[in-house]
Design a protein around this motif. Structure first.
Motif, mmCIF file in Angstrom:
data_model
loop_
_atom_site.group_PDB
_atom_site.id
_atom_site.type_symbol
_atom_site.label_atom_id
_atom_site.label_comp_id
_atom_site.label_asym_id
_atom_site.label_seq_id
_atom_site.Cartn_x
_atom_site.Cartn_y
_atom_site.Cartn_z
ATOM 1 N N MET A 1 0.846 -1.330 -0.030
ATOM 2 C CA MET A 1 0.003 0.006 0.129
ATOM 3 C C MET A 1 0.859 1.255 0.002
ATOM 4 O O MET A 1 0.495 2.293 -0.621
ATOM 5 N N LEU A 2 2.264 1.396 0.595
ATOM 6 C CA LEU A 2 2.857 2.247 0.573
ATOM 7 C C LEU A 2 3.531 2.756 -0.494
ATOM 8 O O LEU A 2 4.146 3.823 -0.808
ATOM 9 N N GLU B 1 -1.774 7.286 -3.428
ATOM 10 C CA GLU B 1 -2.910 7.623 -2.723
ATOM 11 C C GLU B 1 -2.929 6.704 -1.515
ATOM 12 O O GLU B 1 -3.219 7.145 -0.400
ATOM 13 N N GLN B 2 -2.717 5.277 -1.278
ATOM 14 C CA GLN B 2 -2.680 4.688 -0.309
ATOM 15 C C GLN B 2 -1.565 5.300 0.757
ATOM 16 O O GLN B 2 -2.009 5.152 1.832
ATOM 17 N N ASP C 1 6.116 11.514 6.202
ATOM 18 C CA ASP C 1 5.862 10.997 5.008
ATOM 19 C C ASP C 1 6.752 9.522 5.099
ATOM 20 O O ASP C 1 7.539 9.392 5.990
ATOM 21 N N ILE C 2 6.377 8.615 4.239
ATOM 22 C CA ILE C 2 7.002 7.062 4.244
ATOM 23 C C ILE C 2 7.423 7.040 2.983
ATOM 24 O O ILE C 2 6.432 6.971 1.978
ATOM 25 N N ASP C 3 8.600 6.428 2.794
ATOM 26 C CA ASP C 3 9.116 5.831 1.432
ATOM 27 C C ASP C 3 9.303 4.542 1.402
ATOM 28 O O ASP C 3 9.966 4.060 2.536
ATOM 29 N N VAL C 4 9.155 3.801 0.442
ATOM 30 C CA VAL C 4 9.821 2.445 0.423
ATOM 31 C C VAL C 4 10.780 2.469 -0.700
ATOM 32 O O VAL C 4 10.258 2.591 -2.018
ATOM 33 N N ASP D 1 12.672 -4.671 -0.133
ATOM 34 C CA ASP D 1 12.067 -3.322 0.311
ATOM 35 C C ASP D 1 12.685 -2.747 1.699
ATOM 36 O O ASP D 1 12.348 -3.541 2.668
ATOM 37 N N GLU D 2 12.983 -1.405 1.786
ATOM 38 C CA GLU D 2 13.184 -0.791 2.769
ATOM 39 C C GLU D 2 12.457 0.394 3.099
ATOM 40 O O GLU D 2 12.175 1.277 2.088
ATOM 41 N N ILE D 3 11.661 0.547 4.299
ATOM 42 C CA ILE D 3 11.005 1.545 4.414
ATOM 43 C C ILE D 3 11.769 2.573 5.410
ATOM 44 O O ILE D 3 12.330 2.689 6.011
#
Length: 427
Positions: free
Chosen positions: A224-225, A229-230, A247-250, A279-281
């Motif tokens: 979703m990240l 929109e999600q 904010d959050i980035d993947v 994947d790193e958040i």
């Protein structure tokens, strides 16, 4: 929508226990906390329910029972002939119960293709060796239709089936294909029964259970990240929960891993390199003094839990699913738990009729303003014979302004630990 769950002789749940999400006639918070069904037998259902109890009281066993039932529905058609249900645990502290079958039954409501609400009542009884009973009632009107019933004939050792006219399809074919250790429901769906597919799909896709056996997986939130929109919805949710995340980035990057192959015939060992994506958040915080980006592991366990919970919860709310969580309050502040529960009561968010059932030790929720109606609160108590009993707060007819947390901690409703026997401790 979940209406009712019954279980008997599963772990500490020796006697039949019934958890009902049918709302009482109380009009308090009716618009926000209940769902209208349009059915006379259950006019409205609860959007959420909470279960309290001391440690080792059996409240987790209630969740595991529903989870075990779900697992048998999904997996039994794929079992090998003669394969046993090794993880099945009847009540073992008396010889009689240990020999008896374990029983499950669930009632739920689905909307059919014509937009009509249909109530299903499905259950089965089983031993570690086989299914001994199975039935399905369908309420397309007030009077039920018995689509099928199956029981083991003790004299012949064979299953006996009774089919109703409501079930369409090659029933004899499905019956012949159903092994003793498989559910008829599961096998019929595997053989393309369109009539029974909605019942199977409710267990497989509309019932979500989170506990120690099936922990929360981060993949839903991560996916979703990756969608703008999600991601915004999740960030807004965390901000509303007073988590200062801007904010959050993947970040997806490729890493090289080692592979090792060993040929047992020749004894040759081959090593190699393989490339895979991970994947790193990355989490961005902003203050008046500046901003910084942190790895997810730099965040608290509570923030991580809330992040991984937020994705599935938002997905469940949008799809109208039923979420069952054991110990929702783990690593979460009581205000965050309240925020999650209130999402299920918000008509602008919970548009699909999603439901939440959870266990907790957080007694402060009992007196949180407008969080629960009295029919949403349940207790589990361990009796002297070590069997568990499930009962509703309504059994005590509490006053509307009663201090529920204080009453519970004082033992007014039971389901609290008895610690008077400990040295130096008084009850």
């Amino acid at each position: 929508m979940l209406v009712e769950f019954r279980v008997k002789n599963f772990r500490s749940l020796r006697d039949e226990q019934t958890l009902s999400l049918v709302a009482s006639k109380d009009k308090t918070l009716q618009d926000t906390h209940t769902l209208a069904t349009g059915l006379k037998a259950a006019p409205s259902l609860l959007r959420s329910a909470v279960v309290y109890g001391a440690n080792a009281s059996g409240k987790s066993n209630l969740i595991k029972a529903l989870q075990y039932m779900r697992g048998v529905v999904i997996e039994s058609a794929g079992l090998a002939p003669g394969q046993t249900f090794d993880r099945l645990q009847p009540f073992r502290l008396d010889a009689e119960s240990a020999k008896k079958p374990t029983e499950f039954e669930v009632t739920f409501i689905l909307t059919d293709e014509g937009g009509e609400k249909v109530r299903y009542q499905y259950g089965f009884a089983m031993t570690s060796q086989r299914i001994v009973r199975e039935h399905l009632l369908v309420y397309k009107a007030f009077k039920p239709q018995r689509w099928f019933e199956r029981h083991l004939d003790a004299e012949t050792g064979k299953d006996v089936y009774d089919f109703g006219s409501g079930l369409k399809g090659p029933k004899n074919l499905w019956e012949g294909a159903t092994r003793p250790n498989a559910l008829f429901l599961s096998m019929a769906v595997q053989l393309n029964s369109e009539a029974l597919r909605p019942v199977f799909d409710w267990f497989a896709h509309q019932l979500v259970i989170v506990n120690e056996i099936s922990p929360l997986a981060p993949q839903v939130s991560v996916q979703m990240l990756k969608q703008n929109e999600q991601r915004k919805v999740m960030c807004d949710f965390l901000t509303a929960a007073d988590i200062s995340i801007a904010d959050i980035d993947v970040v997806t990057r490729k890493v090289v891993g080692h592979t090792l192959q060993f040929d047992l015939t020749t004894g040759r060992r081959e090593e190699g390199l393989t490339e895979q994506e991970i994947d790193e958040i990355k989490v961005r915080h902003v203050t008046e003094q500046g901003e910084a980006v942190f790895d997810l592991m730099d965040e608290s366990s509570g923030t991580r839990n809330l992040l991984f919970l937020s994705g599935p919860v938002l997905d469940i709310l949008s799809k109208g699913l039923t979420l069952v969580v054991d110990e929702l309050d783990t690593s979460l502040h009581t205000h965050l738990v309240q925020t999650l529960v209130r999402l299920f009561h918000r008509l602008d968010v919970n548009t699909g009729g999603a439901q939440l059932l959870f266990t907790t030790h957080d007694t402060s929720l009992l007196d949180a303003y407008g969080l629960f109606r009295r029919d949403q609160v349940w207790f589990v108590e361990k009796k002297k014979d070590q069997s568990s009993e499930l009962y509703s707060l309504l059994d005590f007819s509490p006053r509307k302004n009663e201090a529920l947390e204080r009453g519970y901690l004082q033992g007014r409703y039971g389901a609290v630990p008895m610690i008077s026997g400990l040295i130096g401790v008084t009850h």
